[in-house]
Design an enzyme around this catalytic site. Structure first.
Site, PDB file in Angstrom:
ATOM      1  CG  ASN A  11      -7.452 -16.370  -5.942  1.00 58.10           C
ATOM      2  OD1 ASN A  11      -6.517 -15.948  -6.617  1.00 58.10           O
ATOM      3  ND2 ASN A  11      -7.306 -16.822  -4.698  1.00 58.10           N
ATOM      4  CE  LYS A  13      -6.553 -20.710  -4.818  1.00 58.89           C
ATOM      5  NZ  LYS A  13      -6.588 -21.537  -3.632  1.00 58.89           N
ATOM      6  CG  HIS A  97      -6.554 -16.072  -0.404  1.00 59.48           C
ATOM      7  ND1 HIS A  97      -5.911 -17.257  -0.106  1.00 59.48           N
ATOM      8  CD2 HIS A  97      -7.617 -16.402  -1.183  1.00 59.48           C
ATOM      9  CE1 HIS A  97      -6.565 -18.254  -0.689  1.00 59.48           C
ATOM     10  NE2 HIS A  97      -7.600 -17.753  -1.354  1.00 59.48           N
ATOM     11  CD  GLU A  99      -4.143 -20.273  -1.346  1.00 58.13           C
ATOM     12  OE1 GLU A  99      -3.834 -19.496  -2.270  1.00 58.13           O
ATOM     13  OE2 GLU A  99      -5.006 -21.168  -1.478  1.00 58.13           O
ATOM     14  CD  GLU A 169     -11.777 -17.704   0.027  1.00 51.30           C
ATOM     15  OE1 GLU A 169     -12.219 -18.100  -1.054  1.00 51.30           O
ATOM     16  OE2 GLU A 169     -10.577 -17.460   0.215  1.00 51.30           O
ATOM     17  N   GLY A 175      -9.376 -25.486  -1.795  1.00 52.40           N
ATOM     18  CA  GLY A 175      -8.540 -26.369  -2.601  1.00 52.40           C
ATOM     19  C   GLY A 175      -8.596 -27.827  -2.169  1.00 52.40           C
ATOM     20  CB  SER A 215     -14.241 -26.966  -2.522  1.00 52.98           C
ATOM     21  OG  SER A 215     -12.894 -27.256  -2.164  1.00 52.98           O
TER      22      SER A 215
HETATM   23  C1  PEP Z   1      -9.689 -19.598  -3.060  1.00 47.62           C
HETATM   24  O1  PEP Z   1      -8.544 -19.691  -3.450  1.00 47.62           O
HETATM   25  O2  PEP Z   1     -10.077 -18.509  -2.627  1.00 47.62           O
HETATM   26  C2  PEP Z   1     -10.563 -20.776  -3.132  1.00 47.62           C
HETATM   27  C3  PEP Z   1     -11.736 -20.699  -2.601  1.00 47.62           C
HETATM   28  O3  PEP Z   1     -10.049 -21.892  -3.760  1.00 47.62           O
HETATM   29  P1  PEP Z   1     -10.873 -23.221  -4.207  1.00 47.62           P
HETATM   30  O4  PEP Z   1     -12.129 -22.754  -4.886  1.00 47.62           O
HETATM   31  O5  PEP Z   1      -9.957 -23.947  -5.103  1.00 47.62           O
HETATM   32  O6  PEP Z   1     -11.192 -23.974  -2.938  1.00 47.62           O
END
Ligand code: PEP
Length: 253
Positions: A11, A13, A97, A99, A169, A175, A215
């Site tokens: 992703n 983003k 997601h 976000e 997630e 992040g 992460s």
């Molecule tokens: C994500 O945006 O779905 C995500 C898991 O980000 P990151 O790997 O940076 O934690």
């Protein structure tokens, strides 16, 4: 027991402009001549989908979008629909997601509409679910994940549920550089599969792929992906670097 093909998705983003996006996609294609047993998906920003598609179209890499509007078309300025995404080569789309839930008001029911719209128009939704740190500390992880899962899948028939990808997630791991431990992740993944089994039966529960996201990096991917109910990774930050992303794909193999 059914074997599920691992799925690793990147992703991107709201990162990159055209040239770096094309360069990154080119490196991924070069590094991944053969997808092997792993399905690989890149999820660039909407405005870069077509440029990235041109690079990956003869490769095993699939294209995904970060969001969609549930309507087919209409007066929804700034939005994109499932048929539009299909028409430019997308086969996957993220729904819910964290976000989007956090900054754009995506409620569990609205996410369910998006998931249904994706299936209606031939896209595979990746339904993201996960708890915040406060919710985890209050012992509400399972309740939150169950509510998001139930609303997200509410409008689907059995076959559509089976074809949906779920991404667990934990919001506190996205992040932040702080991933869930393999055991913490496996516990929630097993919970998700048990709920799917209860509601939709063994055949569906055994087919649904449940990715972990939060992460994921080359150095923690192998242990996470070795868990029995983790069927791949949804990768944010580490997907912006070709070598890191390819190493995560290699760990999934
Ligand atoms: C994500 O945006 O779905 C995500 C898991 O980000 P990151 O790997 O940076 O934690």
């Amino acid at each position: 027991m059914t074997t599920r093909k691992q799925i690793v998705a990147g992703n991107w983003k709201m990162h990159m402009t055209r040239e770096p996006a094309v360069a990154l996609a080119t490196k991924l294609v070069d590094g991944l001549r053969d997808g092997g047993d792993v399905e690989v998906v890149v999820i660039p920003p909407t405005c870069l989908l077509t440029d990235v598609r041109r690079v990956i179209e003869a490769s095993p890499i699939a294209l995904g979008a970060q969001n969609l509007h549930p309507a087919v078309q209409g007066a929804f300025t700034g939005e994109v629909s499932a048929p539009m995404l299909r028409s430019i080569g997308c086969t996957y789309v993220l729904c819910g997601h964290s976000e989007r839930r956090q900054h754009f008001g995506d409620t569990p029911e609205w996410v369910g509409e998006k998931v249904a719209a994706a299936h209606r128009d031939g896209l595979t939704p990746i339904l993201c679910v996960g708890e915040t740190l406060d919710e985890r500390e209050a012992g509400r992880t399972e309740a939150v994940v169950e509510a998001q899962l139930t609303a997200g899948l509410a409008k689907l028939d059995r076959d559509q549920v089976a074809q949906t990808v779920v991404a667990y997630e934990p919001v506190w791991a996205i992040g932040t550089g702080r991933n869930a431990s393999p055991e913490q992740a496996q516990e929630v993944h097993a919970f998700i599969r048990a709920r799917l089994r209860e509601r939709h039966g063994d055949a569906v529960a055994d087919r649904v792929r449940v990715q972990y996201g939060g992460s994921v990096k080359p150095d923690n991917a192998a242990r996470l992906l070795a868990q029995p109910d983790i069927d791949g990774a949804l990768v944010g930050g580490a997907s912006l670097d070709a070598e890191s992303f390819l190493n995560i794909v290699a760990a999934a193999r």
